[in-house]
Write a protein that holds these residues in place. Structure first.
Motif, PDB file in Angstrom:
ATOM      1  N   MET A   1       7.040  -4.543   0.252  1.00 46.35           N
ATOM      2  CA  MET A   1       5.686  -4.278   0.699  1.00 46.35           C
ATOM      3  C   MET A   1       5.479  -4.706   2.153  1.00 46.35           C
ATOM      4  SD  MET A   1       4.345  -2.846  -1.892  1.00 46.35           S
ATOM      5  CE  MET A   1       2.593  -2.850  -1.809  1.00 46.35           C
ATOM      6  N   ASN A   2       6.497  -5.261   2.761  1.00 49.85           N
ATOM      7  CA  ASN A   2       6.370  -5.755   4.122  1.00 49.85           C
ATOM      8  C   ASN A   2       5.898  -4.648   5.064  1.00 49.85           C
ATOM      9  OD1 ASN A   2       6.475  -7.614   6.162  1.00 49.85           O
ATOM     10  ND2 ASN A   2       8.669  -7.390   6.508  1.00 49.85           N
ATOM     11  N   ASN A   3       4.733  -4.875   5.686  1.00 54.26           N
ATOM     12  CA  ASN A   3       4.117  -3.951   6.641  1.00 54.26           C
ATOM     13  C   ASN A   3       3.709  -2.605   6.054  1.00 54.26           C
ATOM     14  OD1 ASN A   3       4.038  -5.620   8.942  1.00 54.26           O
ATOM     15  ND2 ASN A   3       6.233  -5.321   9.211  1.00 54.26           N
ATOM     16  N   THR A   4       3.583  -2.516   4.743  1.00 57.03           N
ATOM     17  CA  THR A   4       3.115  -1.289   4.098  1.00 57.03           C
ATOM     18  C   THR A   4       1.606  -1.195   4.246  1.00 57.03           C
ATOM     19  OG1 THR A   4       4.890  -1.414   2.481  1.00 57.03           O
ATOM     20  CG2 THR A   4       3.011  -0.042   1.906  1.00 57.03           C
ATOM     21  N   THR A   5       1.103  -0.004   4.522  1.00 59.93           N
ATOM     22  CA  THR A   5      -0.334   0.208   4.609  1.00 59.93           C
ATOM     23  C   THR A   5      -0.834   0.754   3.280  1.00 59.93           C
ATOM     24  OG1 THR A   5      -0.208   0.666   6.982  1.00 59.93           O
ATOM     25  CG2 THR A   5      -2.168   1.457   5.814  1.00 59.93           C
ATOM     26  N   LEU A   6      -1.791   0.063   2.676  1.00 62.08           N
ATOM     27  CA  LEU A   6      -2.413   0.508   1.429  1.00 62.08           C
ATOM     28  C   LEU A   6      -3.913   0.631   1.684  1.00 62.08           C
ATOM     29  CD1 LEU A   6      -0.623  -1.793  -1.169  1.00 62.08           C
ATOM     30  CD2 LEU A   6      -0.124   0.589  -0.671  1.00 62.08           C
ATOM     31  N   SER A   7      -4.378   1.833   1.863  1.00 61.67           N
ATOM     32  CA  SER A   7      -5.786   2.058   2.152  1.00 61.67           C
ATOM     33  C   SER A   7      -6.335   3.074   1.155  1.00 61.67           C
ATOM     34  CB  SER A   7      -5.950   2.575   3.581  1.00 61.67           C
ATOM     35  OG  SER A   7      -7.307   2.785   3.870  1.00 61.67           O
ATOM     36  N   GLU A   8      -7.364   2.637   0.413  1.00 61.59           N
ATOM     37  CA  GLU A   8      -8.022   3.475  -0.587  1.00 61.59           C
ATOM     38  C   GLU A   8      -7.022   4.033  -1.610  1.00 61.59           C
ATOM     39  OE1 GLU A   8     -10.848   6.275   0.978  1.00 61.59           O
ATOM     40  OE2 GLU A   8     -11.293   4.958   2.669  1.00 61.59           O
ATOM     41  N   ILE A   9      -6.186   3.155  -2.146  1.00 61.29           N
ATOM     42  CA  ILE A   9      -5.169   3.532  -3.122  1.00 61.29           C
ATOM     43  C   ILE A   9      -5.648   3.199  -4.527  1.00 61.29           C
ATOM     44  CG2 ILE A   9      -2.779   3.145  -3.879  1.00 61.29           C
ATOM     45  CD1 ILE A   9      -2.940   4.447  -1.136  1.00 61.29           C
ATOM     46  N   ASP A  10      -5.480   4.113  -5.462  1.00 60.88           N
ATOM     47  CA  ASP A  10      -5.762   3.872  -6.876  1.00 60.88           C
ATOM     48  C   ASP A  10      -4.441   3.760  -7.619  1.00 60.88           C
ATOM     49  OD1 ASP A  10      -8.496   4.051  -6.490  1.00 60.88           O
ATOM     50  OD2 ASP A  10      -8.622   6.135  -7.098  1.00 60.88           O
ATOM     51  N   PHE A  11      -4.224   2.620  -8.262  1.00 63.46           N
ATOM     52  CA  PHE A  11      -3.055   2.419  -9.112  1.00 63.46           C
ATOM     53  C   PHE A  11      -3.523   2.609 -10.546  1.00 63.46           C
ATOM     54  CE2 PHE A  11      -2.039  -0.041  -5.316  1.00 63.46           C
ATOM     55  CZ  PHE A  11      -0.709   0.276  -5.093  1.00 63.46           C
ATOM     56  N   LEU A  12      -3.004   3.595 -11.238  1.00 67.19           N
ATOM     57  CA  LEU A  12      -3.427   3.907 -12.602  1.00 67.19           C
ATOM     58  C   LEU A  12      -2.239   3.826 -13.548  1.00 67.19           C
ATOM     59  CD1 LEU A  12      -5.580   7.049 -11.694  1.00 67.19           C
ATOM     60  CD2 LEU A  12      -6.375   4.704 -11.999  1.00 67.19           C
ATOM     61  N   GLY A  13      -2.299   2.934 -14.531  1.00 65.36           N
ATOM     62  CA  GLY A  13      -1.240   2.807 -15.529  1.00 65.36           C
ATOM     63  C   GLY A  13       0.108   2.400 -14.960  1.00 65.36           C
ATOM     64  N   CYS A  14       0.113   1.562 -13.957  1.00 66.35           N
ATOM     65  CA  CYS A  14       1.363   1.170 -13.295  1.00 66.35           C
ATOM     66  C   CYS A  14       1.864  -0.186 -13.796  1.00 66.35           C
ATOM     67  CB  CYS A  14       1.149   1.070 -11.793  1.00 66.35           C
ATOM     68  SG  CYS A  14       0.658   2.614 -11.011  1.00 66.35           S
ATOM     69  N   LYS A  15       3.163  -0.346 -13.754  1.00 64.36           N
ATOM     70  CA  LYS A  15       3.781  -1.630 -14.040  1.00 64.36           C
ATOM     71  C   LYS A  15       4.314  -2.155 -12.711  1.00 64.36           C
ATOM     72  CE  LYS A  15       7.050  -3.863 -17.123  1.00 64.36           C
ATOM     73  NZ  LYS A  15       8.018  -3.656 -18.220  1.00 64.36           N
ATOM     74  N   ILE A  16       3.621  -3.148 -12.189  1.00 67.44           N
ATOM     75  CA  ILE A  16       3.921  -3.681 -10.863  1.00 67.44           C
ATOM     76  C   ILE A  16       4.115  -5.181 -11.026  1.00 67.44           C
ATOM     77  CG2 ILE A  16       3.094  -3.849  -8.491  1.00 67.44           C
ATOM     78  CD1 ILE A  16       1.099  -1.583  -9.171  1.00 67.44           C
ATOM     79  N   LEU A  17       5.341  -5.616 -11.184  1.00 70.08           N
ATOM     80  CA  LEU A  17       5.617  -7.021 -11.488  1.00 70.08           C
ATOM     81  C   LEU A  17       6.107  -7.778 -10.267  1.00 70.08           C
ATOM     82  CD1 LEU A  17       7.444  -6.547 -14.903  1.00 70.08           C
ATOM     83  CD2 LEU A  17       5.028  -6.963 -14.477  1.00 70.08           C
ATOM     84  N   GLY A  18       5.469  -8.896  -9.985  1.00 71.15           N
ATOM     85  CA  GLY A  18       5.925  -9.790  -8.931  1.00 71.15           C
ATOM     86  C   GLY A  18       5.823  -9.245  -7.518  1.00 71.15           C
ATOM     87  N   PHE A  27      -4.980  -4.383   7.810  1.00 71.08           N
ATOM     88  CA  PHE A  27      -5.952  -3.468   8.391  1.00 71.08           C
ATOM     89  C   PHE A  27      -6.283  -2.362   7.395  1.00 71.08           C
ATOM     90  CE2 PHE A  27      -7.069   0.201  11.099  1.00 71.08           C
ATOM     91  CZ  PHE A  27      -8.218  -0.324  11.677  1.00 71.08           C
ATOM     92  N   LEU A  28      -7.545  -2.218   7.051  1.00 73.48           N
ATOM     93  CA  LEU A  28      -8.058  -1.220   6.106  1.00 73.48           C
ATOM     94  C   LEU A  28      -7.476  -1.359   4.697  1.00 73.48           C
ATOM     95  CD1 LEU A  28      -8.085   1.955   8.410  1.00 73.48           C
ATOM     96  CD2 LEU A  28     -10.021   0.474   7.818  1.00 73.48           C
ATOM     97  N   LEU A  29      -7.002  -2.546   4.350  1.00 68.77           N
ATOM     98  CA  LEU A  29      -6.424  -2.777   3.031  1.00 68.77           C
ATOM     99  C   LEU A  29      -7.480  -2.606   1.944  1.00 68.77           C
ATOM    100  CD1 LEU A  29      -3.901  -3.771   1.412  1.00 68.77           C
ATOM    101  CD2 LEU A  29      -4.854  -6.070   1.645  1.00 68.77           C
ATOM    102  N   SER A  30      -7.265  -1.690   1.033  1.00 70.57           N
ATOM    103  CA  SER A  30      -8.170  -1.516  -0.114  1.00 70.57           C
ATOM    104  C   SER A  30      -7.431  -0.774  -1.216  1.00 70.57           C
ATOM    105  CB  SER A  30      -9.447  -0.764   0.283  1.00 70.57           C
ATOM    106  OG  SER A  30      -9.161   0.558   0.649  1.00 70.57           O
ATOM    107  N   PHE A  31      -7.626  -1.260  -2.432  1.00 72.09           N
ATOM    108  CA  PHE A  31      -7.006  -0.611  -3.582  1.00 72.09           C
ATOM    109  C   PHE A  31      -7.784  -0.932  -4.830  1.00 72.09           C
ATOM    110  CE2 PHE A  31      -4.057  -4.048  -2.075  1.00 72.09           C
ATOM    111  CZ  PHE A  31      -4.543  -5.073  -2.863  1.00 72.09           C
ATOM    112  N   ARG A  32      -7.493  -0.174  -5.879  1.00 74.55           N
ATOM    113  CA  ARG A  32      -8.129  -0.340  -7.186  1.00 74.55           C
ATOM    114  C   ARG A  32      -7.026  -0.228  -8.228  1.00 74.55           C
ATOM    115  NH1 ARG A  32     -10.439   2.968 -11.248  1.00 74.55           N
ATOM    116  NH2 ARG A  32      -9.649   4.835 -10.237  1.00 74.55           N
ATOM    117  N   PHE A  33      -7.111  -1.083  -9.252  1.00 75.42           N
ATOM    118  CA  PHE A  33      -6.106  -1.087 -10.309  1.00 75.42           C
ATOM    119  C   PHE A  33      -6.777  -0.798 -11.644  1.00 75.42           C
ATOM    120  CE2 PHE A  33      -4.528  -3.982  -7.053  1.00 75.42           C
ATOM    121  CZ  PHE A  33      -3.228  -3.552  -6.889  1.00 75.42           C
TER     122      PHE A  33
END
Length: 130
Positions: A1-18, A27-33
């Motif tokens: 995730m180093n230097n990744t831009t996540l702006s207005e991202i929807d994560f739906l039904g994801c398995k995101i561990l650690g 900058f402009l970081l926003s997401f919904r899970f």
């Protein structure tokens, strides 16, 4: 995730561990899970005002020094999640469970909890609630 831009991202039904979301560009970081497994994920020192976590497994997630003003935790499992020096003002925890939040080290003004969640706010005091 180093230097990744996540702006207005929807994560739906994801398995995101650690995942260390704190390494993302801020900058402009926003997401919904929604319906996500986010065990052991790190949100250290992020500004996540009005973030939405809906039906998520946040076991052992780290929210140390995170600004979660107006955040919504709907039906989330917060077992062993870390909230330390976090801004939880006006956050909604009413339908979530298994959280342990120290009122002395977190900002809680206007935060919403259910009566069932009261033990998670008082456990450090050794109070027995029946």
């Amino acid at each position: 995730m180093n230097n990744t831009t996540l702006s207005e991202i929807d994560f739906l039904g994801c398995k995101i561990l650690g995942v260390q979301f704190n390494e993302c560009r801020r900058f402009l970081l926003s997401f919904r899970f929604e319906n996500c497994s986010l065990r052991l994920s790190v949100f250290y020192n992020l500004k996540l005002k009005e973030a939405c976590f809906n039906k998520c497994d946040l076991q052992e997630a780290d929210f140390t020094e995170t600004d979660l003003t107006n955040a919504s935790f709907q039906e989330c499992n917060l077992y062993r999640a870390i909230f330390d020096h976090a801004n939880l003002e006006k956050a909604d925890f009413r339908t979530s469970n298994y959280y342990s939040i120290n009122p002395e080290t977190n900002r809680l003004k206007g935060a919403r909890f259910s009566l069932n969640g009261l033990p998670g706010l008082l456990e450090r005091y050794g109070i027995i609630i029946e």
